[in-house]
Design an enzyme around this catalytic site. Sequence first.
Site, PDB file in Angstrom:
ATOM      1  N   LYS A 227       6.880  26.564   6.131  1.00 50.49           N
ATOM      2  CA  LYS A 227       6.689  26.816   7.573  1.00 50.49           C
ATOM      3  C   LYS A 227       7.924  26.336   8.316  1.00 50.49           C
ATOM      4  O   LYS A 227       8.449  25.267   7.990  1.00 50.49           O
ATOM      5  CB  LYS A 227       5.448  26.079   8.094  1.00 50.49           C
ATOM      6  CG  LYS A 227       5.251  26.213   9.605  1.00 50.49           C
ATOM      7  CD  LYS A 227       3.881  25.756  10.066  1.00 50.49           C
ATOM      8  CE  LYS A 227       3.769  24.286  10.309  1.00 50.49           C
ATOM      9  NZ  LYS A 227       4.699  23.755  11.345  1.00 50.49           N
TER      10      LYS A 227
ATOM     11  N   ASP B 250       5.267  18.143   9.031  1.00 49.03           N
ATOM     12  CA  ASP B 250       6.152  17.019   9.376  1.00 49.03           C
ATOM     13  C   ASP B 250       5.453  16.069  10.358  1.00 49.03           C
ATOM     14  O   ASP B 250       6.005  15.028  10.732  1.00 49.03           O
ATOM     15  CB  ASP B 250       7.508  17.498   9.895  1.00 49.03           C
ATOM     16  CG  ASP B 250       7.405  18.384  11.121  1.00 49.03           C
ATOM     17  OD1 ASP B 250       6.281  18.597  11.638  1.00 49.03           O
ATOM     18  OD2 ASP B 250       8.467  18.861  11.583  1.00 49.03           O
ATOM     19  N   SER B 251       4.209  16.401  10.740  1.00 52.05           N
ATOM     20  CA  SER B 251       3.372  15.436  11.459  1.00 52.05           C
ATOM     21  C   SER B 251       3.220  14.161  10.641  1.00 52.05           C
ATOM     22  O   SER B 251       2.821  13.128  11.174  1.00 52.05           O
ATOM     23  CB  SER B 251       1.992  16.032  11.756  1.00 52.05           C
ATOM     24  OG  SER B 251       1.416  16.557  10.582  1.00 52.05           O
TER      25      SER B 251
ATOM     26  N   ASP C  14       6.134  22.068   5.526  1.00 54.81           N
ATOM     27  CA  ASP C  14       7.033  22.188   6.680  1.00 54.81           C
ATOM     28  C   ASP C  14       8.484  22.038   6.246  1.00 54.81           C
ATOM     29  O   ASP C  14       8.800  21.213   5.386  1.00 54.81           O
ATOM     30  CB  ASP C  14       6.726  21.073   7.691  1.00 54.81           C
ATOM     31  CG  ASP C  14       6.093  21.604   8.967  1.00 54.81           C
ATOM     32  OD1 ASP C  14       6.265  22.806   9.273  1.00 54.81           O
ATOM     33  OD2 ASP C  14       5.426  20.813   9.644  1.00 54.81           O
TER      34      ASP C  14
ATOM     35  N   GLU D 138       1.189  27.133  18.398  1.00 54.75           N
ATOM     36  CA  GLU D 138       0.766  25.789  18.813  1.00 54.75           C
ATOM     37  C   GLU D 138       0.799  25.673  20.340  1.00 54.75           C
ATOM     38  O   GLU D 138       1.831  25.997  20.968  1.00 54.75           O
ATOM     39  CB  GLU D 138       1.701  24.740  18.172  1.00 54.75           C
ATOM     40  CG  GLU D 138       1.345  23.314  18.567  1.00 54.75           C
ATOM     41  CD  GLU D 138       1.983  22.250  17.682  1.00 54.75           C
ATOM     42  OE1 GLU D 138       2.637  22.604  16.665  1.00 54.75           O
ATOM     43  OE2 GLU D 138       1.831  21.060  18.003  1.00 54.75           O
TER      44      GLU D 138
ATOM     45  N   GLU E   1       9.930  26.002  12.227  1.00 59.21           N
ATOM     46  CA  GLU E   1      10.059  26.131  13.676  1.00 59.21           C
ATOM     47  C   GLU E   1      11.400  26.806  13.969  1.00 59.21           C
ATOM     48  O   GLU E   1      12.239  26.932  13.098  1.00 59.21           O
ATOM     49  CB  GLU E   1      10.008  24.737  14.330  1.00 59.21           C
ATOM     50  CG  GLU E   1       8.685  24.034  14.133  1.00 59.21           C
ATOM     51  CD  GLU E   1       8.607  22.675  14.821  1.00 59.21           C
ATOM     52  OE1 GLU E   1       9.356  22.428  15.785  1.00 59.21           O
ATOM     53  OE2 GLU E   1       7.771  21.870  14.384  1.00 59.21           O
TER      54      GLU E   1
END
Length: 271
Positions: free
Chosen positions: A120, A52-53, A91, A189, A122
Amino acid sequence: MYIPKPLDKKITIPYLNQLKQQGEKFACLTAYDFCFAQVLEQAGVEVVLVGDSLGMVIQGHDTTLPVTVGDIEYHAAAVNRGLEHAMLIVDMPFGSLNSQQQALDNASQLIKRSGAQVVKLEGGITQIRTVEILSKYSIPVCAHLGLQPQSVHKLGGYRVQGREHDSAIEMKDTALQLQEAGADLLLLECVPQQLATEITELLQIPVIGIGAGVNCDGQILVLQDILGISGKAPSFSKNYMQQQNSIQDAISAYVGEVKNQNFPDASHCFS
Ligand code: KIV
């Protein structure tokens, strides 16, 4: 100069497990389009992340928060067309995991429509049950601990995580719980090198680091940062275009330094 070895076999979770057991490091990078995916594949990058960067380096937002499941799906499908052997991770963007059912639906959609192999996410301890459910439904999961950019407004900025004794203990415990819940990979991270090393040794699953020191099983960076075009690369990243004459050579140099454990050095780590 590192001579790139294009991948000759499909990269799978069992293969990454095998690399971990053998102590061989693997290289990961983000990509968001077809052409770069081909360049990464040629350079022997084992794992490609549509992160999502993309909200920041592709769309020009200040944070990753505006990215949608549709954005990830669009970019991941393009990247997938450029990959033959590399593993593709996508993501789960902010707001796509607000319930277990929603997470399962979004993850299934992403895998089905983009061709990615792994999602992935968070969220750490909050997402243990979600990891369990995705795993039960045969969706491979990369959990993400340490700095979680989707929590930027709660954190009040992008900072190293796990420096205090209690938070380090908590991160180790959460990592174990995520593994127990069925996570196949863990991304760390912005974590002090010592803590990342302990978590990597504690877990059976491969650990991918970004700003987490050289002892993680794999390394990942954002493509635009290593090409020196993001405008605001973090201190743990490295501009590989400074000593190379082409994008292909820069990416190969990164792969070589990850494999030889020359990246990250002390200047790209936290203590
Ligand atoms: O979104 C992303 O690209 C990421 C990397 C920074 C690991 O999560």
